[in-house]
Design a protein around this motif. Structure first.
Motif, PDB file in Angstrom:
ATOM      1  N   ALA A   1      17.858  60.426  24.759  1.00 47.21           N
ATOM      2  CA  ALA A   1      16.711  58.929  24.842  1.00 47.21           C
ATOM      3  C   ALA A   1      17.597  57.440  23.612  1.00 47.21           C
ATOM      4  CB  ALA A   1      16.046  59.205  24.997  1.00 47.21           C
ATOM      5  N   ARG A   2      17.707  56.353  24.181  1.00 52.85           N
ATOM      6  CA  ARG A   2      18.190  55.565  23.509  1.00 52.85           C
ATOM      7  C   ARG A   2      16.738  54.198  23.129  1.00 52.85           C
ATOM      8  NH1 ARG A   2      23.133  52.348  25.302  1.00 52.85           N
ATOM      9  NH2 ARG A   2      22.883  51.668  22.882  1.00 52.85           N
ATOM     10  N   SER A   3      16.177  54.718  24.160  1.00 54.24           N
ATOM     11  CA  SER A   3      14.784  53.409  24.487  1.00 54.24           C
ATOM     12  C   SER A   3      13.899  53.622  24.690  1.00 54.24           C
ATOM     13  CB  SER A   3      14.560  52.375  25.287  1.00 54.24           C
ATOM     14  OG  SER A   3      15.326  53.134  26.725  1.00 54.24           O
ATOM     15  N   VAL A   4      12.055  53.529  24.406  1.00 54.58           N
ATOM     16  CA  VAL A   4      11.531  53.192  24.583  1.00 54.58           C
ATOM     17  C   VAL A   4      11.142  53.929  26.157  1.00 54.58           C
ATOM     18  CG1 VAL A   4       9.116  52.444  24.411  1.00 54.58           C
ATOM     19  CG2 VAL A   4      10.024  52.689  22.597  1.00 54.58           C
ATOM     20  N   GLN A   5      11.599  53.905  26.686  1.00 59.05           N
ATOM     21  CA  GLN A   5      11.539  54.074  28.286  1.00 59.05           C
ATOM     22  C   GLN A   5      11.720  54.678  28.601  1.00 59.05           C
ATOM     23  OE1 GLN A   5       9.193  52.029  30.690  1.00 59.05           O
ATOM     24  NE2 GLN A   5      10.102  54.015  31.974  1.00 59.05           N
ATOM     25  N   ASP A   6      13.532  55.176  27.730  1.00 59.93           N
ATOM     26  CA  ASP A   6      14.298  56.509  28.030  1.00 59.93           C
ATOM     27  C   ASP A   6      13.249  57.375  27.710  1.00 59.93           C
ATOM     28  OD1 ASP A   6      16.405  55.403  29.163  1.00 59.93           O
ATOM     29  OD2 ASP A   6      17.716  55.143  27.138  1.00 59.93           O
TER      30      ASP A   6
ATOM     31  N   ARG B   1      18.602  46.454  18.440  1.00 58.60           N
ATOM     32  CA  ARG B   1      19.822  45.974  19.657  1.00 58.60           C
ATOM     33  C   ARG B   1      19.285  44.698  19.624  1.00 58.60           C
ATOM     34  NH1 ARG B   1      17.595  48.082  25.204  1.00 58.60           N
ATOM     35  NH2 ARG B   1      16.062  47.074  23.891  1.00 58.60           N
ATOM     36  N   ASP B   2      17.310  44.257  19.145  1.00 60.31           N
ATOM     37  CA  ASP B   2      17.387  43.133  19.444  1.00 60.31           C
ATOM     38  C   ASP B   2      18.021  42.276  18.576  1.00 60.31           C
ATOM     39  OD1 ASP B   2      15.472  43.756  22.171  1.00 60.31           O
ATOM     40  OD2 ASP B   2      13.885  44.032  21.083  1.00 60.31           O
ATOM     41  N   LEU B   3      17.669  41.742  17.607  1.00 60.93           N
ATOM     42  CA  LEU B   3      17.879  41.480  16.366  1.00 60.93           C
ATOM     43  C   LEU B   3      19.760  41.564  16.734  1.00 60.93           C
ATOM     44  CD1 LEU B   3      17.794  40.410  13.245  1.00 60.93           C
ATOM     45  CD2 LEU B   3      18.719  42.245  12.681  1.00 60.93           C
ATOM     46  N   ALA B   4      19.869  42.623  16.887  1.00 61.21           N
ATOM     47  CA  ALA B   4      21.905  41.825  16.951  1.00 61.21           C
ATOM     48  C   ALA B   4      22.387  41.072  18.660  1.00 61.21           C
ATOM     49  CB  ALA B   4      22.847  43.348  17.368  1.00 61.21           C
TER      50      ALA B   4
ATOM     51  N   GLN C   1      23.724  36.083  20.620  1.00 65.38           N
ATOM     52  CA  GLN C   1      23.374  34.792  21.495  1.00 65.38           C
ATOM     53  C   GLN C   1      23.733  34.014  20.950  1.00 65.38           C
ATOM     54  OE1 GLN C   1      22.973  35.274  25.038  1.00 65.38           O
ATOM     55  NE2 GLN C   1      23.247  36.795  25.300  1.00 65.38           N
ATOM     56  N   ALA C   2      23.320  33.922  18.712  1.00 58.09           N
ATOM     57  CA  ALA C   2      23.229  32.722  19.175  1.00 58.09           C
ATOM     58  C   ALA C   2      24.148  32.272  18.508  1.00 58.09           C
ATOM     59  CB  ALA C   2      22.713  33.013  16.995  1.00 58.09           C
ATOM     60  N   MET C   3      25.601  32.691  18.183  1.00 57.51           N
ATOM     61  CA  MET C   3      27.041  32.603  18.469  1.00 57.51           C
ATOM     62  C   MET C   3      26.989  32.045  19.843  1.00 57.51           C
ATOM     63  SD  MET C   3      27.423  33.315  15.334  1.00 57.51           S
ATOM     64  CE  MET C   3      26.796  34.698  13.724  1.00 57.51           C
ATOM     65  N   LEU C   4      26.883  32.380  20.828  1.00 55.11           N
ATOM     66  CA  LEU C   4      27.144  31.868  22.223  1.00 55.11           C
ATOM     67  C   LEU C   4      26.314  30.409  22.350  1.00 55.11           C
ATOM     68  CD1 LEU C   4      27.268  35.092  24.032  1.00 55.11           C
ATOM     69  CD2 LEU C   4      29.071  33.993  23.242  1.00 55.11           C
TER      70      LEU C   4
ATOM     71  N   ALA D   1      27.340  45.664  26.528  1.00 52.33           N
ATOM     72  CA  ALA D   1      27.712  46.616  26.941  1.00 52.33           C
ATOM     73  C   ALA D   1      26.237  48.268  27.350  1.00 52.33           C
ATOM     74  CB  ALA D   1      28.895  47.610  26.331  1.00 52.33           C
ATOM     75  N   THR D   2      26.810  48.693  28.059  1.00 57.67           N
ATOM     76  CA  THR D   2      25.640  49.646  28.565  1.00 57.67           C
ATOM     77  C   THR D   2      25.785  51.017  28.580  1.00 57.67           C
ATOM     78  OG1 THR D   2      25.918  49.703  31.296  1.00 57.67           O
ATOM     79  CG2 THR D   2      24.525  47.803  30.592  1.00 57.67           C
ATOM     80  N   ALA D   3      26.603  51.377  27.398  1.00 58.71           N
ATOM     81  CA  ALA D   3      27.333  53.007  27.762  1.00 58.71           C
ATOM     82  C   ALA D   3      26.165  53.786  26.130  1.00 58.71           C
ATOM     83  CB  ALA D   3      28.706  53.507  27.668  1.00 58.71           C
ATOM     84  N   GLY D   4      25.850  54.639  26.173  1.00 59.14           N
ATOM     85  CA  GLY D   4      25.166  55.311  25.063  1.00 59.14           C
ATOM     86  C   GLY D   4      25.963  55.712  23.981  1.00 59.14           C
ATOM     87  N   GLY D   5      25.441  55.778  22.914  1.00 58.79           N
ATOM     88  CA  GLY D   5      26.163  55.454  21.252  1.00 58.79           C
ATOM     89  C   GLY D   5      24.979  54.911  20.025  1.00 58.79           C
ATOM     90  N   ALA D   6      25.703  54.999  19.340  1.00 62.56           N
ATOM     91  CA  ALA D   6      25.100  53.978  18.029  1.00 62.56           C
ATOM     92  C   ALA D   6      24.330  52.465  18.246  1.00 62.56           C
ATOM     93  CB  ALA D   6      26.109  54.141  16.679  1.00 62.56           C
ATOM     94  N   VAL D   7      23.157  52.491  17.613  1.00 58.25           N
ATOM     95  CA  VAL D   7      22.577  51.689  17.849  1.00 58.25           C
ATOM     96  C   VAL D   7      24.321  49.999  17.519  1.00 58.25           C
ATOM     97  CG1 VAL D   7      21.315  49.927  16.167  1.00 58.25           C
ATOM     98  CG2 VAL D   7      20.664  52.179  16.098  1.00 58.25           C
ATOM     99  N   GLY D   8      23.649  49.030  18.118  1.00 56.59           N
ATOM    100  CA  GLY D   8      24.639  47.896  17.720  1.00 56.59           C
ATOM    101  C   GLY D   8      25.976  48.043  19.051  1.00 56.59           C
ATOM    102  N   ARG D   9      25.653  49.836  19.716  1.00 57.41           N
ATOM    103  CA  ARG D   9      26.733  49.164  20.802  1.00 57.41           C
ATOM    104  C   ARG D   9      26.849  48.129  21.920  1.00 57.41           C
ATOM    105  NH1 ARG D   9      32.354  50.816  21.310  1.00 57.41           N
ATOM    106  NH2 ARG D   9      31.660  51.962  22.908  1.00 57.41           N
ATOM    107  N   ASP D  10      25.324  48.032  21.819  1.00 55.72           N
ATOM    108  CA  ASP D  10      25.037  46.969  22.892  1.00 55.72           C
ATOM    109  C   ASP D  10      25.775  45.655  22.993  1.00 55.72           C
ATOM    110  OD1 ASP D  10      24.103  48.639  25.011  1.00 55.72           O
ATOM    111  OD2 ASP D  10      21.704  48.090  24.384  1.00 55.72           O
ATOM    112  N   ILE D  11      26.145  45.309  21.590  1.00 56.51           N
ATOM    113  CA  ILE D  11      26.587  43.607  21.705  1.00 56.51           C
ATOM    114  C   ILE D  11      28.879  44.422  21.202  1.00 56.51           C
ATOM    115  CG2 ILE D  11      24.597  42.979  20.597  1.00 56.51           C
ATOM    116  CD1 ILE D  11      25.992  43.453  17.340  1.00 56.51           C
ATOM    117  N   GLY D  12      28.934  43.039  21.069  1.00 55.84           N
ATOM    118  CA  GLY D  12      30.101  42.552  20.834  1.00 55.84           C
ATOM    119  C   GLY D  12      30.569  41.479  20.900  1.00 55.84           C
ATOM    120  N   GLY D  13      31.976  41.500  20.616  1.00 60.28           N
ATOM    121  CA  GLY D  13      32.938  40.610  20.528  1.00 60.28           C
ATOM    122  C   GLY D  13      33.061  39.653  21.639  1.00 60.28           C
ATOM    123  N   ASP D  14      32.341  39.864  22.762  1.00 57.45           N
ATOM    124  CA  ASP D  14      33.346  38.813  23.922  1.00 57.45           C
ATOM    125  C   ASP D  14      32.699  37.388  23.704  1.00 57.45           C
ATOM    126  OD1 ASP D  14      34.082  41.527  24.652  1.00 57.45           O
ATOM    127  OD2 ASP D  14      33.548  40.928  26.608  1.00 57.45           O
ATOM    128  N   TRP D  15      32.995  36.491  23.693  1.00 53.66           N
ATOM    129  CA  TRP D  15      32.827  34.839  23.877  1.00 53.66           C
ATOM    130  C   TRP D  15      33.269  33.856  25.196  1.00 53.66           C
ATOM    131  CZ3 TRP D  15      36.713  35.459  21.371  1.00 53.66           C
ATOM    132  CH2 TRP D  15      37.651  34.277  20.855  1.00 53.66           C
TER     133      TRP D  15
END
Length: 697
Positions: free
Chosen positions: A168-173, A319-322, A327-330, A349-363
């Motif tokens: 489980a990654r999120s509180v809802q999970d 995740r919210d911080l990242a 969003q500030a970079m876009l 991205a939505t796949a499971g993994g370590a904290v920070g996987r939900d953000i990336g370098g796409d712009w």
């Protein structure tokens, strides 16, 4: 009336002797049941088995209800009725009776059914015996076995639930795992409530079934008289073992829960790192009390849930911080572009993994440029973490700066690659930069390891536009290969340019080319508007999921409201081909007159002729002549002559020696504007003439 003290008739000769001499020591009596008369005769010993005095029994079966509880009587009736209807000769069963002192006693009965010549049952004779001693040891063993099995099952549920919580990654999970019918419900709970501590209050985060918490308890103070508040304050579990205890301990809450038929409840504090983060309540409707083992299991479950909740809360904070960083970079807003409709979208991205996987370098980015041009950028920095987002933000800024300085698309890309190489990072980035002249529809594309763009036509058809490319940003500088070829495409009015990152295309086990074809097919069937199309593409990405983020930019060239038919003509003129030159001059004259520029026909023909002649004289290849009407509120006729030479033309001033080379000076005098644009490995020289909007064709 039956003789209450009379002995029952003797049992049949084939009636089995008692198999166990120990059981023979228990009280045993006999009975004779007259089915026709409805009388049930018992001997004195049978009265003792039923704990009845002779004067307390009148011989009717119904009178035995004084000792036999209704549910036991119903079960006995069923056993006898099934034996009679099924043609059996005997039956036997155990049942409980209530003694006069309030205790319960196990009793066993065995009957023999006597029938007449027609097979109709007339009498039942049999024995009754006290089976309490017989079943005491067996019942104790069974009870212990059942308790052990229940404990094993509960322990297994805790282990399975803990294993599920590990993912489980999120509180809802976490809440979903707790509410799963294959999880906590297997502990026997009929309902569950979860509350989280927030700013000195307890907010109800989950309940099942509905109203398990009671009205007015969705947000409560920690000091209010509720069981969840109590366990949060005391950090001690609260086990409520009966409805009476619940009603007495929580008189405010209990009246709202009576409809749930609760018989007991367990409220557990959710403690992480020594502080309460919430509470969980398990509500039961079929049991009273909790054994020491059960309490231990439930406390262990609460501890596991608390640790998972804290981990999920920390994950969501990171995740919210990242995501805020990304969003500030876009771009905060996308500028409106005259002559185009633009839509941009981003999906994490939505796949499971370590904290920070939900953000990336796409712009993505959209850069207004002088002369009615606009730069469209799409890119993807390697990695999925805050570092990738930070590098992305820096790249976006330098690309915007280089483009705004007026550099050619190839130079913009080369300088961005050098910048990334000189950063203190090992990341590289793919990127595509498209510079569009919305007045003419000419789009110059530079690609650095990125996927090709797509174009959707006004009729809905869509195709991939192959563009020659260079190495990704950072790598081209590292290997000293900073050449970025420029590809040119025509974006006619009503056509849409689509730029995206590979998260929209790539799928596990699928070829990239297949993905591009599938995307083109989907776009062809998608909504007409760019915003609706962008939304639909992101919906598809959401449905598909995946471990890569998606950036998307759509630019649709608008159809001018006052456009005229035949807005673009093109002719190739090769050296040494006088017929081709004559045809080009004829095309210029006809087009100029049909497009409402008759008054300036001579000027336009002369300027076009000069541009063609200069190209044929000073380059080795052919000249491509293009005429188009540009109408973005200021109606103009544009002449372009494209060649394969990268050498830029030079306008000579009056007074310089020689009688030739004055073509550009003449063009400058005749036209309302002129310029030079890089086109792939060559260039295009252009000039424009204003045409009255109301001129007749």
């Amino acid at each position: 009336m039956a003789d209450r003290g009379a002995s029952a008739p003797p049992l049949p000769e084939d009636w089995p002797a008692h198999p166990d001499p120990i059981l023979a020591l228990n009280r045993m009596g006999s009975f004779d049941w007259d089915l026709d008369a409805g009388l049930f005769h018992m001997d004195a010993q049978a009265h003792e088995v039923f704990d009845l005095l002779p004067e307390e029994y009148d011989g009717r079966v119904e009178s035995l209800s004084l000792r036999v509880p209704p549910h036991e009587a119903a079960r006995l009736d069923t056993v006898v009725a099934n034996a009679i209807k099924g043609g059996s000769e005997t039956y036997g069963t155990y049942f409980r009776i209530h003694c006069r002192d309030g205790t319960s006693r196990w009793t066993h009965t065995q009957g023999y059914i006597r029938r007449d010549g027609t097979g109709r049952p007339r009498r039942v004779v049999g024995i009754l015996r006290d089976a309490t001693r017989e079943l005491a040891d067996s019942e104790a063993r069974s009870l212990r076995a059942a308790q052990d099995e229940a404990f094993r099952q509960q322990t297994s549920v805790v282990q399975v639930t803990s294993a599920a919580l590990a993912h489980a990654r999120s509180v809802q999970d976490v809440i979903d795992v707790v509410q799963d019918t294959h999880g906590v419900r297997h502990l026997g709970a009929a309902g569950v409530v979860i509350g989280l501590v927030e700013a000195g209050r307890i907010r109800l985060a989950a309940e099942g079934p509905a109203d398990s918490s009671g009205p007015g308890t969705r947000v409560t103070r920690i000091d209010e008289p509720y069981p969840m508040s109590e366990v949060v304050c005391t950090l001690t579990p609260r086990f409520i073992e009966s409805p009476e205890e619940f009603a007495e301990g929580y008189p405010v809450l209990w009246p709202h829960l009576t409809g749930l038929h609760i018989t007991s409840a367990a409220y557990l504090p959710l403690i992480a790192q020594g502080r309460p983060i919430g509470a969980m309540g398990l509500l039961y409707s079929d049991r009273r009390g909790f054994s020491a083992q059960e309490r231990t299991v439930l406390v262990a479950l609460g501890s596991s849930i608390a640790q998972s909740l804290q981990r999920a809360m920390l994950y969501e904070q990171d995740r919210d911080l990242a995501q805020s960083l990304q969003q500030a970079m876009l771009p905060r807003t996308i500028p409106s572009v005259r002559g185009a409709d633009v839509a941009v979208r981003y999906r994490a991205a939505t796949a499971g993994g370590a904290v920070g996987r939900d953000i990336g370098g796409d712009w993505y980015d959209l850069i207004p440029l002088p002369g009615g041009r606009v730069g469209a950028v799409i890119g993807d920095v390697q990695g999925h973490d805050t570092h990738a987002a930070a590098v992305m933000g820096q790249l976006r800024i330098v690309l915007r700066a280089y483009a705004a300085e007026g550099h050619t698309p190839a130079t913009v890309m080369a300088r961005a690659s050098v910048f990334l190489h000189e950063l203190d990072t090992d990341r590289f980035a793919t990127c595509l930069y498209a510079e569009a002249d919305l007045a003419t529809g000419v789009v110059q594309v530079v690609r650095a390891g990125h996927i090709d763009p797509l174009v959707r036509h006004a009729d809905g058809s869509c195709h991939r536009v192959p563009a020659e490319g260079g190495l990704p940003l950072g790598l081209s500088a590292e290997f000293g290969r900073l050449e970025y070829p420029v590809s040119t495409l025509e974006l006619d009015p009503g056509h849409t340019l689509l730029l995206c990152t590979d998260g929209l295309v790539e799928q596990p086990g699928a070829d990239l080319d297949d993905g591009m074809r599938a995307l083109a097919g989907f776009i062809a069937k998608g909504p007409e508007g760019v915003r609706d199309l962008a939304d639909r593409l992101i919906e598809v990405a959401d449905e598909r999921g995946g471990d890569d983020d998606v950036a998307l930019l759509l630019l649709r060239r608008r159809v001018p409201e006052t456009s005229r038919a035949g807005g673009r003509l093109q002719q190739r003129v090769t050296p040494g081909d006088p017929e081709a030159l004559a045809e080009a001059r004829h095309m210029i004259g006809a087009a100029v007159r049909s497009w409402g520029a008759r008054d300036r026909a001579d000027e336009i023909e002369l300027a076009a002729d000069e541009l063609i002649t200069n190209t044929l004289m000073h380059t080795e290849g052919s000249a491509i002549l293009t005429l188009r009407v540009v109408d973005d509120g200021d109606r103009r006729l544009r002449v372009e002559v494209e060649d394969s030479s990268s050498a830029l033309p030079r306008r000579r001033e009056v007074g310089e020696s020689g009688v030739s080379g004055r073509g550009l000076l003449l063009v400058e005098l005749l036209a309302d504007g002129w310029g030079v644009e890089a086109r792939g490995g060559g260039k295009a020289v252009w000039c424009e003439f204003r045409v009255p909007a109301g001129a007749a064709g």
